[in-house]
Structures are given as C-alpha cells and as structure tokens.
Design a protein around this motif. Structure first.
Motif, PDB file in Angstrom:
ATOM      1  N   UNK A 140       0.855  -1.188   0.000  1.00  0.00           N
ATOM      2  CA  UNK A 140       0.000   0.000   0.000  1.00  0.00           C
ATOM      3  C   UNK A 140       0.892   1.239   0.000  1.00  0.00           C
ATOM      4  N   UNK A 191      -8.168   4.993   1.842  1.00  0.00           N
ATOM      5  CA  UNK A 191      -6.915   5.633   1.441  1.00  0.00           C
ATOM      6  C   UNK A 191      -6.804   5.863  -0.070  1.00  0.00           C
ATOM      7  N   UNK A 192      -7.318   4.934  -0.884  1.00  0.00           N
ATOM      8  CA  UNK A 192      -7.240   5.123  -2.338  1.00  0.00           C
ATOM      9  C   UNK A 192      -7.989   6.370  -2.766  1.00  0.00           C
ATOM     10  N   UNK A 203       0.494   4.222   0.684  1.00  0.00           N
ATOM     11  CA  UNK A 203       0.350   5.217   1.742  1.00  0.00           C
ATOM     12  C   UNK A 203       0.853   4.728   3.084  1.00  0.00           C
ATOM     13  N   UNK A 220      -8.937  -0.082   4.921  1.00  0.00           N
ATOM     14  CA  UNK A 220      -7.495  -0.105   4.678  1.00  0.00           C
ATOM     15  C   UNK A 220      -7.121   0.149   3.229  1.00  0.00           C
ATOM     16  N   UNK A 221      -8.030  -0.048   2.314  1.00  0.00           N
ATOM     17  CA  UNK A 221      -7.694   0.195   0.909  1.00  0.00           C
ATOM     18  C   UNK A 221      -8.604   1.243   0.257  1.00  0.00           C
TER      19      UNK A 221
END
Lengths: 256, 273
Positions: free
Chosen positions: A88, B191-192, A90, B187-188
């Motif tokens: 990821x 943030x994306x 970030x 979690x994905x």
C-alpha cells in the motif's frame, strides 16, 4: 503439520453460452514442508488453481483440504502472494508488513514489535520507515513476502513472485527465499514460467498443459540441498532441464 | 583527474539550498507584482486615466473598509458569510465523500443511483436559490444549504471515481490475509480515494462561496453579499469594491486552509500526478 490436498478440483466458465474449461479435474497432494512448483505455459490454469486454493474463487467441482479440513471457498487459511508486490503506497514498509496481523486484531504496537526483527534479519533493515516508492523491485518483493510470512500460515502460495525482476536480482531472491523456507519450515506452492527457477527451488515439479489446464506430469527433483550456483551445473539439473524443455516444447506445438 | 579540472575549485551543489533560494525569490517576486498592481491602480485613478467613480482606488477602498469596520457591520457580515460558506463546504464535501464511498458496497445500489447523481449534478443549483430561500427562510440556514448543494455532488462524483480506481489485486491481497469487507474498505478503499477528494477541495471551497453569495443576493439581512447588493443599489461603488476585496481575501484564506488540509491528508505519499 500442514498437508494440502487438492481433490478433483475443476473450473468451468460459460462464454457465449458455451462452457469453457479453465482447469480440468485436478488432484494434487502437497506434503508438509515441501517446496512444490507448478510450471506451464500461460493460460494453463495455474492462477485459477491458486485462486481456488486461496479460497478466492469457487471451484466448479472438488474440494481443497488442509490437514484433512475442508477449506474450499474459505479465504485466509493459506498465505498468498502475487507477482505484483501490492504494497500500500500510503503505508511505510513496517506498516505494510503488519497489515495481516492488524486485520486479525493484533494491536499495532505489538505487531510492529514482531515485525521489526524480521525486517532486520531478512534484508530490509534501515528501510522500515520508508514508503514503498523509495524501494527497488527486489526489496518490495521481500516486503511482500515478509507480510505473507507474518500472517503465519503454514502453507504459502507464491504466484510468479520474481517474474518482474531482472536476472541478477532474481537469483538473489531465490536464495533469499530458500533461506526463509529453511528457517520457517513452511510448505510452499510456487508458480513459475522459468524452468531453471523451478528446478533450482523445488522438491517436486508439476507440469501443466495448455488450455484446458490439467496436470501433464509430476517430476521429483532429487537434487541435494543446500543448493547454490554449482547446482545449476549438476548433471541431474541439466537432465531435468532437458526433460522439461522438451515437455513444454510439445505444449507450445500443440497450442499453435 | 583531467588536467582542466585540477586547478579549479570543486563545485558541489546542494539541491535543498537551491530550492530555498528559488522559493525566497519567488515570494519576493509575488509581493512585488502585487505592489505594482496596487500602485498602478492608485496612480491611474489619481491622474484620471481610470474613472475613480467606477474603479474606486486602493486608498479609498481601505478608507471605506475601515469605516465599514468601525462604524458599520463589516466584521459581523464577514463572520456571517464565512461561517455559512465553511459550514456548507464541510457538510457538502464530507456528505458527498460518504455518498461516493457508499457506492463501493454494492454494485446494484451504485448502478441504480449513478444516473440520478449525474442528473442532480446537471441541475443548475443556483437557479433553485429563490425556492430555497422561501423554503428555509432568509437566515443562515438557506445559505448553508445552498453552499451544501453546490458542493455535495462534486464530492460524491470525485469519491465515486476514486472507488472505481481501487486496485482489485489489493483487495485480493487483503482477502488472502483474512480481511472482511470492512477491512478492505478501511485499509484500501478509503486511502485510495483520498487523493480524489483532496483534488476537489479547492474547487468546492469556491463553489460553496458562490452558493452563499447568491443566497445573500436573493434575500438576506446580513453578509458580504447583502452588503455588496445594498451598496450597488445606493450607487456606493466604493463599498462594492470593499465587498469584492474582502471576499477575495476570504477566498484566499480558505484556499490556504485547503492547502493545509491537503498536506495533512496526503502526508507521507507522493501526490497523484
């Protein structure tokens, strides 16, 4: 103990109303602590098989057993890693590798404490707080594998993890992987296109046929461990390589 | 070492020093340009090349502004306008973001509502202002609602675009690590979509301001918009200019606020180019 059994698994799709076969009925038995490779042309159903074992897709028939327990369609029982590192962007490397623990509910602080020595011992010391953008391809694959290892499953599926790396880095990573496999005593199921890689790493190799995918042959490698550069020039290595090249050559002809 | 270089002093550049130098000089240049503009405005109105009745002049604007602060209600008006703008902006952007994110949870639901979102986006919301003022009164609420309506769909569309850009392999990876849908979401997906929502913050702050001002134009007892409208009606053009300048300053401050917010939200990652 962890023993993976794939019993009579198949996958059929419908395309324009016609049933299409991605994977014919397949049986496979991976014993505890073995390093088993699957090799075959692209489109041979390797990835389909992996997705079934990882519980990400439902097989049309058959079941997957882990230590005799049915894990068909259940994700989270085996570690799984793809060719892309899928870090990821970030999160720092440290926070990337602990994500499996986080999902399981381990407090972040504890998870970090567990991950730090591991990063240090396996070649990522000094990069813990960097973001993935700052790392080379090989380093990122390392982080990806450590993430899978920290999830702490006995069986790990690796889907062409080194496919995108250059030859030099690749060799390094293979030795690094063998080291980890030895240290953690995992059972590994490994997909690759690369014959040398398959022989160098594995105890057994399954050769798959081109569309529809099925097992064509099972080969015992029987090369001594630990393996190193000399292994690559061993007679047994070369015999196996010839055998596999011919076998895959046939596949190429039959697919044309 | 080649002969040529031997006697010369070695030059080692420090990119960070160069950067600082550039930043300082750019800042000085920016100030200078501003000063020149104000100077010429003042100068040309004094010598009569620009008609000071229409163009006012910087000195008159400052004087009129000061009077409006000390004897009038400029500061209260400013608080009123900036309050409804910021509140509408926050509610609209956050609400739109959540709306856009919600489309991730169900393909059926997102398919059903997508055309309605686009249709709602196509409605010129400002044209609804008179209705909204009648519905919600001439007070604070109608301005907040206008600013809210101006911003919500833009944010929803941005978030939805972000949702559609989530890498399915990242989802797969998390599921293989035992993640449930809520884990993947937190979690994905969230943030994306952050760079997507960040990219519309600046647009939304000016949309919110436009909504508020139009609301005040339609009907209001307070606010910079009302002040401008009133000043225009009594032909006090100096006061109109005061309003415009104050709104510009407000807009700049809010812009800087979004820049700061962007920096906080994007911490530790390279911006999406």
């Amino acid at each position: 103990m962890s023993e993976l059994k794939i019993v009579n698994c198949s996958k059929y799709y419908k395309k324009n109303g016609e049933p299409m076969c991605a994977l014919e009925e397949t049986d496979m038995h991976v014993e505890n602590g073995r390093f088993v490779s699957i090799i075959g042309p692209s489109g041979c159903g390797k990835s389909t098989l992996f997705n079934i074992v990882a519980g990400l897709i439902r097989p049309s028939s058959g079941e997957v057993l882990l230590d005799g327990k049915d894990i068909t369609c259940e994700s989270g029982h085996v570690g799984y890693m793809l060719q892309k590192d899928l870090l990821l962007p970030w999160r720092s490397i440290l926070d990337n590798v602990i994500i499996g623990l986080e999902i399981r509910g381990v407090p972040k602080k504890k998870a970090r404490e567990r991950a730090l020595p591991m990063l240090k011992n396996y070649g990522l010391g000094g990069f813990e707080y960097d973001h993935p953008d700052a790392l080379s391809g090989g380093m990122r694959q390392r982080a990806g594998l450590i993430r899978t290892l920290l999830y702490d499953q006995d069986v790990i599926l690796l889907d062409e993890p080194f496919g995108a790396l250059d030859a030099q880095t690749r060799m390094q990573m293979q030795n690094w992987l063998l080291q980890i496999w030895k240290d953690f005593k995992k059972t590994i199921l490994f997909v690759t296109h690369d014959i040398d890689e398959a022989i160098y790493l594995s105890d057994e190799i399954y050769v798959f046929t081109h569309r529809p995918g099925k097992i064509k042959a099972k080969i015992e490698v029987e090369l001594p461990r630990p393996r190193n550069e000399k292994t690559l020039m061993d007679d047994r290595f070369l015999t196996l390589k010839r055998e596999l090249l011919l076998m895959l050559g046939e596949e190429r002809v039959s697919s044309e | 070492m080649p002969e040529k270089l031997k006697n010369k002093e070695m030059i080692i550049e420090d990119p960070s020093v160069e950067q600082t130098k550039l930043r300082r000089r750019a800042f000085a240049g920016q100030i200078l340009v501003g000063v020149i503009i104000v100077f010429f405005w003042e100068f040309l109105t004094r010598i009569g090349w620009l008609d000071s009745y229409y163009w006012s002049s910087p000195s008159t604007i400052v004087r009129t502004g000061w009077t409006a602060i000390t004897q009038g209600t400029l500061l209260q008006d400013l608080a009123y306008t900036s309050g409804s703008t910021i509140l509408g902006f926050i509610l609209g952007t956050a609400g739109g973001y959540l709306l856009g994110l919600s489309f991730w949870w169900s393909a059926l639901y997102s398919r059903i509502f997508e055309p309605y979102m686009i249709a709602f986006n196509a409605i010129p919301k400002l044209a609804l202002a008179p209705v909204l003022v009648i519905m919600f009164g001439i007070g604070f609420d109608s301005k907040v609602i206008l600013a809210f309506l101006m911003t919500i769909i833009v944010a929803a569309i941005a978030a939805y675009s972000g949702v559609q850009n989530v890498d399915p392999d990242l989802e797969k990876m998390l599921v293989s690590l035992g993640a449930k849908r809520r884990h993947v979401f937190m979690k994905v997906v969230v943030p994306t979509t952050i760079p997507w929502i960040v990219s519309i913050l600046k647009i939304n702050i000016s949309l919110a301001l436009a909504g508020t001002i139009v609301g005040e134009f339609i009907s209001s007892r307070q606010g910079i918009g009302r002040m401008i409208l009133y000043a225009g009606q009594v032909l006090n053009i100096d006061l109109v200019w005061v309003g415009v300048v104050v709104l510009s300053l407000l807009s700049i401050v809010m812009y800087l606020g979004t820049v700061w917010l962007e920096r906080v939200l994007m911490k530790g990652r390279t911006p999406k180019s």
